[in-house]
Motif scaffolding. Structure first.
Motif, PDB file in Angstrom:
ATOM      1  N   VAL A 128      -5.614  -4.894  -7.278  1.00 40.90           N
ATOM      2  CA  VAL A 128      -4.155  -4.853  -7.426  1.00 40.90           C
ATOM      3  C   VAL A 128      -3.496  -5.837  -6.471  1.00 40.90           C
ATOM      4  O   VAL A 128      -2.560  -6.558  -6.840  1.00 40.90           O
ATOM      5  N   TRP A 129      -4.003  -5.927  -5.241  1.00 40.93           N
ATOM      6  CA  TRP A 129      -3.428  -6.852  -4.262  1.00 40.93           C
ATOM      7  C   TRP A 129      -3.588  -8.297  -4.726  1.00 40.93           C
ATOM      8  O   TRP A 129      -2.665  -9.095  -4.620  1.00 40.93           O
ATOM      9  N   ARG A 130      -4.768  -8.638  -5.262  1.00 39.54           N
ATOM     10  CA  ARG A 130      -4.985 -10.007  -5.751  1.00 39.54           C
ATOM     11  C   ARG A 130      -4.072 -10.321  -6.928  1.00 39.54           C
ATOM     12  O   ARG A 130      -3.547 -11.435  -7.031  1.00 39.54           O
ATOM     13  N   GLU A 131      -3.892  -9.355  -7.840  1.00 37.42           N
ATOM     14  CA  GLU A 131      -2.989  -9.587  -8.977  1.00 37.42           C
ATOM     15  C   GLU A 131      -1.567  -9.836  -8.499  1.00 37.42           C
ATOM     16  O   GLU A 131      -0.900 -10.744  -8.982  1.00 37.42           O
ATOM     17  N   LYS A 132      -1.115  -9.044  -7.555  1.00 41.11           N
ATOM     18  CA  LYS A 132       0.242  -9.236  -7.029  1.00 41.11           C
ATOM     19  C   LYS A 132       0.369 -10.576  -6.320  1.00 41.11           C
ATOM     20  O   LYS A 132       1.372 -11.263  -6.455  1.00 41.11           O
ATOM     21  N   ARG A 133      -0.671 -10.948  -5.568  1.00 40.07           N
ATOM     22  CA  ARG A 133      -0.638 -12.214  -4.850  1.00 40.07           C
ATOM     23  C   ARG A 133      -0.632 -13.378  -5.836  1.00 40.07           C
ATOM     24  O   ARG A 133       0.118 -14.334  -5.677  1.00 40.07           O
ATOM     25  N   VAL A 161       0.845  -1.195   0.000  1.00 40.13           N
ATOM     26  CA  VAL A 161       0.000   0.000   0.000  1.00 40.13           C
ATOM     27  C   VAL A 161       0.881   1.246   0.000  1.00 40.13           C
ATOM     28  O   VAL A 161       0.622   2.199  -0.744  1.00 40.13           O
ATOM     29  N   PHE A 162       1.927   1.238   0.819  1.00 41.76           N
ATOM     30  CA  PHE A 162       2.855   2.364   0.857  1.00 41.76           C
ATOM     31  C   PHE A 162       3.481   2.596  -0.516  1.00 41.76           C
ATOM     32  O   PHE A 162       3.591   3.732  -0.983  1.00 41.76           O
ATOM     33  N   GLY A 163       3.879   1.512  -1.182  1.00 44.94           N
ATOM     34  CA  GLY A 163       4.463   1.628  -2.518  1.00 44.94           C
ATOM     35  C   GLY A 163       3.474   2.175  -3.532  1.00 44.94           C
ATOM     36  O   GLY A 163       3.819   3.017  -4.369  1.00 44.94           O
ATOM     37  N   LEU A 164       2.220   1.700  -3.457  1.00 43.91           N
ATOM     38  CA  LEU A 164       1.201   2.205  -4.380  1.00 43.91           C
ATOM     39  C   LEU A 164       0.920   3.685  -4.129  1.00 43.91           C
ATOM     40  O   LEU A 164       0.752   4.459  -5.082  1.00 43.91           O
ATOM     41  N   LEU A 165       0.843   4.079  -2.873  1.00 45.58           N
ATOM     42  CA  LEU A 165       0.576   5.482  -2.569  1.00 45.58           C
ATOM     43  C   LEU A 165       1.744   6.369  -2.981  1.00 45.58           C
ATOM     44  O   LEU A 165       1.544   7.512  -3.381  1.00 45.58           O
TER      45      LEU A 165
END
Length: 129
Positions: A113-118, A70-74
Protein backbone atom coordinates in the motif's frame (compact mmCIF):
# COMPACT_ATOMS: atom_id res chain seq x y z
CA UNK A 1 -40.04 63.68 -8.60
CA UNK A 2 -40.30 61.12 -5.94
CA UNK A 3 -43.34 58.97 -6.35
CA UNK A 4 -44.88 57.26 -3.35
CA UNK A 5 -45.32 53.52 -3.88
CA UNK A 6 -48.63 51.97 -3.09
CA UNK A 7 -48.78 50.05 0.20
CA UNK A 8 -49.22 46.74 -1.64
CA UNK A 9 -46.07 47.26 -3.72
CA UNK A 10 -44.15 48.49 -0.67
CA UNK A 11 -45.20 45.40 1.25
CA UNK A 12 -44.21 43.10 -1.66
CA UNK A 13 -40.77 44.73 -1.91
CA UNK A 14 -40.17 44.34 1.83
CA UNK A 15 -41.27 40.71 1.63
CA UNK A 16 -38.83 39.99 -1.22
CA UNK A 17 -36.03 41.69 0.69
CA UNK A 18 -36.75 39.52 3.73
CA UNK A 19 -36.80 36.40 1.55
CA UNK A 20 -33.44 37.34 0.02
CA UNK A 21 -31.98 38.01 3.46
CA UNK A 22 -33.20 34.61 4.70
CA UNK A 23 -31.67 32.88 1.67
CA UNK A 24 -28.31 34.58 2.28
CA UNK A 25 -28.42 33.59 5.95
CA UNK A 26 -29.21 29.97 5.02
CA UNK A 27 -26.23 29.88 2.66
CA UNK A 28 -23.97 31.32 5.37
CA UNK A 29 -25.24 28.69 7.81
CA UNK A 30 -24.50 25.88 5.36
CA UNK A 31 -21.01 27.28 4.77
CA UNK A 32 -20.28 27.56 8.50
CA UNK A 33 -21.57 24.04 9.15
CA UNK A 34 -19.24 22.69 6.46
CA UNK A 35 -16.30 24.54 8.01
CA UNK A 36 -17.20 23.16 11.44
CA UNK A 37 -17.33 19.65 9.99
CA UNK A 38 -13.79 20.01 8.67
CA UNK A 39 -12.54 21.60 11.88
CA UNK A 40 -14.01 18.78 13.96
CA UNK A 41 -12.66 15.94 11.82
CA UNK A 42 -10.42 13.54 13.75
CA UNK A 43 -7.32 14.28 11.67
CA UNK A 44 -7.74 18.03 12.13
CA UNK A 45 -8.25 17.62 15.87
CA UNK A 46 -5.13 15.46 16.18
CA UNK A 47 -3.08 17.99 14.22
CA UNK A 48 -4.31 20.78 16.49
CA UNK A 49 -3.31 18.82 19.59
CA UNK A 50 0.30 18.51 18.43
CA UNK A 51 2.84 20.90 19.91
CA UNK A 52 3.89 23.75 17.64
CA UNK A 53 7.32 22.20 17.14
CA UNK A 54 5.77 19.06 15.61
CA UNK A 55 3.08 20.68 13.46
CA UNK A 56 5.49 21.22 10.58
CA UNK A 57 6.45 17.56 10.62
CA UNK A 58 2.87 16.32 10.46
CA UNK A 59 2.32 17.48 6.91
CA UNK A 60 5.96 17.39 5.96
CA UNK A 61 8.30 14.73 4.86
CA UNK A 62 9.58 11.26 5.26
CA UNK A 63 8.89 9.30 8.39
CA UNK A 64 6.14 11.48 9.75
CA UNK A 65 4.22 11.22 6.48
CA UNK A 66 4.54 7.44 6.65
CA UNK A 67 3.36 7.54 10.27
CA UNK A 68 0.29 9.55 9.26
CA UNK A 69 -0.42 7.08 6.44
CA UNK A 70 -0.17 4.16 8.87
CA UNK A 71 -2.43 6.03 11.30
CA UNK A 72 -4.94 6.62 8.49
CA UNK A 73 -4.86 2.97 7.44
CA UNK A 74 -5.34 1.77 11.01
CA UNK A 75 -8.25 4.17 11.42
CA UNK A 76 -9.80 2.97 8.17
CA UNK A 77 -9.18 -0.73 8.87
CA UNK A 78 -9.33 -1.24 12.65
CA UNK A 79 -9.38 -5.02 12.15
CA UNK A 80 -5.69 -4.89 11.17
CA UNK A 81 -4.71 -3.32 14.48
CA UNK A 82 -6.99 -5.64 16.39
CA UNK A 83 -5.56 -8.72 14.67
CA UNK A 84 -1.98 -7.59 15.14
CA UNK A 85 -2.49 -6.90 18.84
CA UNK A 86 -4.25 -10.25 19.29
CA UNK A 87 -1.30 -12.00 17.68
CA UNK A 88 1.27 -10.15 19.74
CA UNK A 89 -0.59 -10.33 23.03
CA UNK A 90 -2.16 -13.75 22.42
CA UNK A 91 -1.63 -16.77 24.64
CA UNK A 92 1.11 -19.36 24.36
CA UNK A 93 -1.08 -21.74 22.35
CA UNK A 94 -0.32 -20.10 19.03
CA UNK A 95 2.86 -21.14 17.38
CA UNK A 96 5.63 -18.67 16.79
CA UNK A 97 5.60 -19.56 13.11
CA UNK A 98 1.96 -18.48 12.80
CA UNK A 99 2.76 -15.18 14.48
CA UNK A 100 5.73 -14.64 12.22
CA UNK A 101 3.68 -15.46 9.10
CA UNK A 102 0.87 -13.12 10.14
CA UNK A 103 3.36 -10.34 10.89
CA UNK A 104 5.04 -10.85 7.54
CA UNK A 105 1.66 -10.76 5.77
CA UNK A 106 0.66 -7.52 7.50
CA UNK A 107 4.07 -6.00 6.78
CA UNK A 108 3.92 -7.04 3.15
CA UNK A 109 0.44 -5.55 2.72
CA UNK A 110 1.54 -2.32 4.41
CA UNK A 111 4.61 -2.11 2.15
CA UNK A 112 2.47 -2.75 -0.95
CA UNK A 113 0.00 0.00 0.00
CA UNK A 114 2.85 2.40 0.83
CA UNK A 115 4.53 1.76 -2.54
CA UNK A 116 1.24 2.30 -4.40
CA UNK A 117 0.68 5.60 -2.62
CA UNK A 118 4.27 6.66 -3.27
CA UNK A 119 4.01 5.75 -6.96
CA UNK A 120 0.72 7.64 -7.26
CA UNK A 121 2.21 10.74 -5.65
CA UNK A 122 5.33 10.49 -7.85
CA UNK A 123 3.14 10.33 -10.98
CA UNK A 124 1.08 13.33 -9.88
CA UNK A 125 4.28 15.33 -9.22
CA UNK A 126 5.71 14.30 -12.61
CA UNK A 127 2.61 15.56 -14.42
CA UNK A 128 2.90 18.94 -12.77
CA UNK A 129 0.21 21.57 -12.20
Amino acid sequence: MSKKLSPAIDRAVRLELLRAKAAVEREALVHHLAEAGVALSPSHLVRNMLPASLKGLAGGGGGSRLAWQVFGLLRRYPMVLSSASALVMGGNRKSKLLKLAAGALVGWQALRVWREKRDDSDESHARGP
